[in-house]
Write a protein that holds these residues in place. Structure first.
Motif, short mmCIF file in Angstrom:
data_model
loop_
_atom_site.label_atom_id
_atom_site.label_comp_id
_atom_site.label_asym_id
_atom_site.label_seq_id
_atom_site.Cartn_x
_atom_site.Cartn_y
_atom_site.Cartn_z
N TRP A 155 11.45 59.61 34.85
CA TRP A 155 11.81 60.44 36.00
C TRP A 155 13.29 60.34 36.36
CZ3 TRP A 155 13.81 57.86 40.19
CH2 TRP A 155 13.55 56.48 40.25
N PHE A 156 13.99 59.28 35.84
CA PHE A 156 15.41 59.13 36.17
C PHE A 156 16.17 60.41 35.81
CE2 PHE A 156 15.55 54.25 35.18
CZ PHE A 156 14.62 54.02 36.17
N GLY A 157 15.84 60.94 34.62
CA GLY A 157 16.58 62.11 34.14
C GLY A 157 18.07 61.80 34.09
N ASP A 158 18.85 62.60 34.81
CA ASP A 158 20.30 62.42 34.79
C ASP A 158 20.78 61.47 35.90
OD1 ASP A 158 19.43 64.10 36.72
OD2 ASP A 158 21.08 65.54 36.55
N LEU A 159 19.84 60.93 36.68
CA LEU A 159 20.25 60.05 37.78
C LEU A 159 20.60 58.67 37.25
CD1 LEU A 159 17.42 60.84 40.36
CD2 LEU A 159 19.78 61.69 40.40
N ALA A 160 21.60 58.06 37.88
CA ALA A 160 21.95 56.70 37.51
C ALA A 160 21.14 55.74 38.37
CB ALA A 160 23.44 56.48 37.73
#
Lengths: 259, 668
Positions: free
Chosen positions: B398-403
């Motif tokens: 679920w992180f995807g592009d999130l840091a």
């Protein structure tokens, strides 16, 4: 009523991206979770139910390493009275070897009914049950989806193609390869497994069974295992529900289905 | 004749009376003994500690019946009148006995005051009893199911108090001393006999009828629902006792293994039916009712653990009253969502969900009657460390592009964000995590997750009674938190939060530093108070808020999410028919999300219709289960386009201008 159930510990492969090992003879198994073979779960449940109804003694047998005793503890937790593990040592047995070893073990135990699963989740040969029956000279039936025992006879139903069932009566002793769905296997709790782990598991060495050399040779030579080649990419449909439905109908028509 | 209490006026055989008193008291004591010994048969009887809260509750809920008034003023008054009428008249009898046997003091003005008080109490009692009769048999209050003893107890009590007034009245008809007119109740009956002679003749008959009825009442007391008079206060006191660890191991006997508190619960129930009214399952007409469960459990334990049940006559009578050997039917227990609504409304704090878990455990251990899908969910949980059948490697997808800093990969942070299985794997619930991470990053909070190493906290196992699996998960999770030195934790799900906050400490070794646990709503509120997040984007929206059971009723967090919603410019909050402590469960708790049951109703549809009835554009919730359940209900109840379901994080993120791309246009 003495019942023997042959069970197998198999890797659970759904939701797992399988990777081949260096020998290209097998998949990498070190990170896989092992479970009771699905068909065997129904087989052991069926055995316990017969025991609960008519009385008797259930023995679970597996061919494997020490880690595979997990599957036997599960069977004991479900209600099996006895469990035997046949140590496979360095053997990497195929279906015919498994059948040879298991039948040599089973022969020494009194039995009225032998149950196996129709097939195993890992190798999918679907012949181990029949091969054991052949070796023991037992009557057998495969893909059994109903089993009723009364007065030394078994009323069975066998699943045929196209949703048809075949009903038969079989005189015991006999071997049945059990199909999934024959019952609803009970839940085995962690506490139940802990309790069962206190019970003794008998270990027999496969090499000490006195089997002739050819029985311990695979009858099938694996040449290479490979991943199915990737085919063309899927066509992703776009649009609202109405246009999606139209597109799907068009594709179905194009593929030759008359609507 | 002087003005004083008159004892045994015209009654010769007072010794016969005392023999009968002896018998009825003996039967009473035997009954109390038999019921208390059922309590004591409980497994792992926990130690009872002195608790201020318990004493306070005992005063407020016991003596004043505070919780009976809640939502039903008439029932509250009715019970108050009956209770104090009963206690008052009982004390009157005690004083009278003292006056006769020990010290004579009921004379002159003292007697007149005494007599007057008893008149008032008697009238109160009658008023209460009449109200009860009217409610049950004329107004037919729907939650009352009127069993035989409900009628007979009211009739018997009424008969006792009425004949009491008659005894007095007939005596006054013969001799009306000066000042006795204070006994206005008795005075009414004094005109009944046509002559003094007649009055003198019927007096002993009425006296004996009154005495026998009263003595019968005493003897019957502990065998009937009147036992709640004794068990109710005990239960009220026990309700505030700390939760006990019930360790069940391989050696534990089969069967539900009820606790001390469960046993008291069962014996104290009077079948008032408030639980059924608020139970989401029972009110949706599913084959479950908390009241029937408690009644079955009562019969079950009474027959098994009652020393009297060794007596054949008693056992047969008990069996006859329930038409078969009492069993707790196993199918019903899976319907309970453990929403705690039954406990919330019970005047004496009986909750069905805890003893239900005990029965679930016994069913899990037995194995063969566990609902099909649940078997699979639990096996999956054991194999994959999550009930969603996803490999551990996919936990961070679920992180995807999130840091998102990973605390298990060397990242250092003050706060550990425990994402939870459902929030990690369900595509809808992932929105909750993504928005929360954006808000935390925006606010500059130092936080991290446990990445792919995160475990299942074990809530599902706990709720469905798989105690062995639950303990495995506790051990695993506590080990993980210890390895990475986690001291401060925030959870997405009220279910994980509740478990960490209220149940994990029970398994912690004494002396270990307690873990600080918060739900994300608490963290967000703190960030808002510290000025680290300021919702600025105006959104002209009408929203309603759905209280998750495990945040609200279990942990008393009602205001934090509401304050956050109100802080957004332009947003107006409207409440549903059921909100706060009366909130209605979405139907996903207690393991309901993980099984399929026969005759199962969509509880989430009931709830989403309530939300739609408010005219709100959006229903906000703060739990991934509620989010999934309500989102699904919007579709099945045909409310798409009219009502949206959002997690609070998503709304806040939106108001901070952090919304998911492309979604901005859909709100406001």
């Amino acid at each position: 009523m003495n019942i023997i159930v042959c069970v197998k510990n198999v890797p659970f492969t759904q939701e797992v991206d399988l990777v081949l090992d260096a020998s290209k003879q097998d998949v990498k198994k070190d990170n896989l979770v092992y479970v009771i073979n699905e068909w065997d779960n129904y087989a052991i449940e069926e055995a316990i139910r017969i025991k609960e109804e008519t009385g008797g003694h259930v023995t679970a047998v597996t061919l494997g390493k020490e880690a595979d005793e997990e599957v036997l503890r599960r069977c004991l937790a479900m209600g099996a009275d006895e469990a035997i593990r046949v140590e496979r040592g360095d053997l990497n047995p195929d279906a015919s070897m498994i059948a040879a070893i298991l039948s040599a073990v089973v022969k020494t135990i009194p039995h009225d009914i032998i149950l196996t699963g129709v097939q195993s989740d890992d190798l999918n040969n679907g012949i181990t049950g029949s091969l054991i029956a052949e070796r023991l000279g037992l009557v057998h039936a495969a893909v059994v989806n109903s089993l009723k025992i009364s007065e030394g006879k078994a009323q069975i139903s066998i699943e045929l193609e196209g949703g048809q069932d075949e009903m038969s009566q079989v005189t015991l002793p006999a071997l049945f390869a059990i199909q999934t769905g024959i019952n609803e296997p009970r839940y085995v709790s962690i506490m139940g497994i802990r309790k069962a782990s206190k019970k003794e598991i008998k270990v027999i060495d496969a090499s000490g069974l006195g089997l002739p050399g050819e029985d311990l040779q695979p009858s099938l030579i694996m040449e290479e295992m490979f991943m199915p080649p990737e085919t063309e990419g899927a066509e992703m449909l776009q649009g609202d529900a109405g246009s999606l439905a139209d597109q799907i109908i068009r594709i179905i028509r194009e593929k030759g289905v008359s609507l | 004749m002087p003005i004083a209490r008159i004892h045994f006026w015209g009654i010769d055989s007072k010794y016969l009376f005392y023999i009968l008193v002896g018998i009825s008291v003996a039967v009473f004591l035997l009954g109390v003994y038999s019921r208390v010994s059922v309590w004591l048969a409980a497994v792992n009887r926990e130690k009872v500690i002195v608790s201020r809260e318990g004493i306070l509750n005992l005063l407020m809920d016991g003596l004043f019946g505070r919780r009976i008034f809640k939502g039903d003023l008439i029932a509250g008054l009715m019970h108050f009148f009956i209770m104090w009428g009963f206690i008052g008249l009982f004390l009157g009898t005690v004083l009278s006995t003292t006056d006769y046997w020990i010290i004579h003091f009921l004379s002159g003005d003292v007697y007149l005051i005494y007599s007057f008080c008893l008149e008032i109490l008697g009238l109160m009692f009658i008023a209460g009893l009449l109200t009860a009769l009217i409610r049950r048999y004329i107004a037919r209050v729907s939650r009352l199911d009127n069993q035989a003893q409900d009628l007979w107890i009211l009739v018997l009590l009424f008969f006792c108090v009425l004949t009491g007034f008659m005894v007095e009245g007939v005596r006054l008809a013969v001799n009306m001393p000066e000042g006795e007119s204070v006994s206005f109740g008795g005075v009414i009956f004094s005109s009944l006999p046509s002559s003094k002679e007649q009055a003198e003749a019927v007096y002993p008959i009425i006296w004996w009828v009154h005495s026998l009825a009263s003595l019968f009442l005493v003897a019957w007391f502990p065998f009937s629902k009147l036992f709640h008079v004794l068990a109710g206060p005990v239960n009220i006191y026990m309700a505030s006792q700390p939760e006990a660890v019930v360790s069940r191991d391989e050696e534990s006997p089969e069967g539900p293994g009820f606790l001390f508190r469960d046993m008291i619960n069962f014996s104290a129930c009077t079948r008032c039916g408030r639980c059924n009214e608020v139970c989401p399952s029972a009110s949706a007409m599913e084959p479950f009712s908390p009241r029937e469960f408690i009644a079955q459990a009562n019969e079950y334990t009474r027959l098994r653990y009652n020393p009297l049940s060794r007596i054949k006559w008693f056992r047969e009578k008990l069996i006859k009253s329930v038409s078969a050997l009492p069993e707790i039917s196993p199918e019903q227990i899976w319907y309970c969502t453990t929403c705690r609504a039954c406990l919330e409304v019970c005047p004496i704090y009986i909750g069905a969900f805890e003893p239900i878990r005990r029965v679930r455990t016994s069913e899990i251990e037995e194995g063969s009657r566990v609902p099909n899908l649940l078997t699979k969910s639990l096996e999956t949980l054991y194999m994959f460390d999550n009930p969603w059948e996803r490999s551990k490697k996919k936990r961070g997808e679920w992180f995807g592009d999130l840091a998102v800093p990973d605390l298990t990969a060397g990242a250092k942070a003050d706060l550990c964000y425990f994402v939870g299985c459902t929030t990690s794997f369900d595509t809808r619930a992932q929105g909750l995590a993504r928005s929360f991470v954006k808000i935390m990053t925006h606010a500059g909070v130092s936080f991290g997750t446990l990445g792919q190493k995160e475990t299942c906290c074990g809530d599902i196992a706990r709720r469905v009674g798989e105690e062995g699996l639950f303990e495995e998960q506790v051990k695993k999770t506590m080990g993980l938190l210890k390895t990475y030195g986690i001291a401060d934790l925030v959870a997405s799900s009220p279910h994980c939060f509740n478990l960490f906050r209220n149940e994990y400490p029970l398994y912690q070794s004494p002396g270990a530093t307690p873990l600080r646990v918060r739900h994300y709503t608490q963290v967000l509120e703190e960030l808002m108070e510290r000025g680290l997040i300021k919702p600025v984007k105006r959104m002209d929206l009408r929203v309603t808020y759905h209280d998750p059971c495990y945040l609200g009723r279990y942990n008393n967090i009602y205001q934090a999410p509401r304050r956050l919603i109100r802080s957004i410019p332009g947003v107006s909050l409207v409440e549903m028919a059921h909100y706060g402590p009366d909130s209605l469960c979405c139907g996903g708790g207690g393991g309901r999300l993980w099984q399929e049951l026969e005759d199962e109703k969509k509880l989430s549809e009931v709830r989403i219709r309530e939300a739609a009835d408010t005219g709100a554009d959006i229903v906000i919730t703060t739990c991934p289960y509620c989010l999934i359940m309500l989102e699904d209900a919007v579709k099945t109840a045909d409310l798409e386009g009219r009502l949206r379901v959002m997690d609070l994080n998503e709304l806040i993120a939106e108001s901070l201008g952090l919304g998911e791309e492309g979604e901005e246009s859909t709100i406001g």
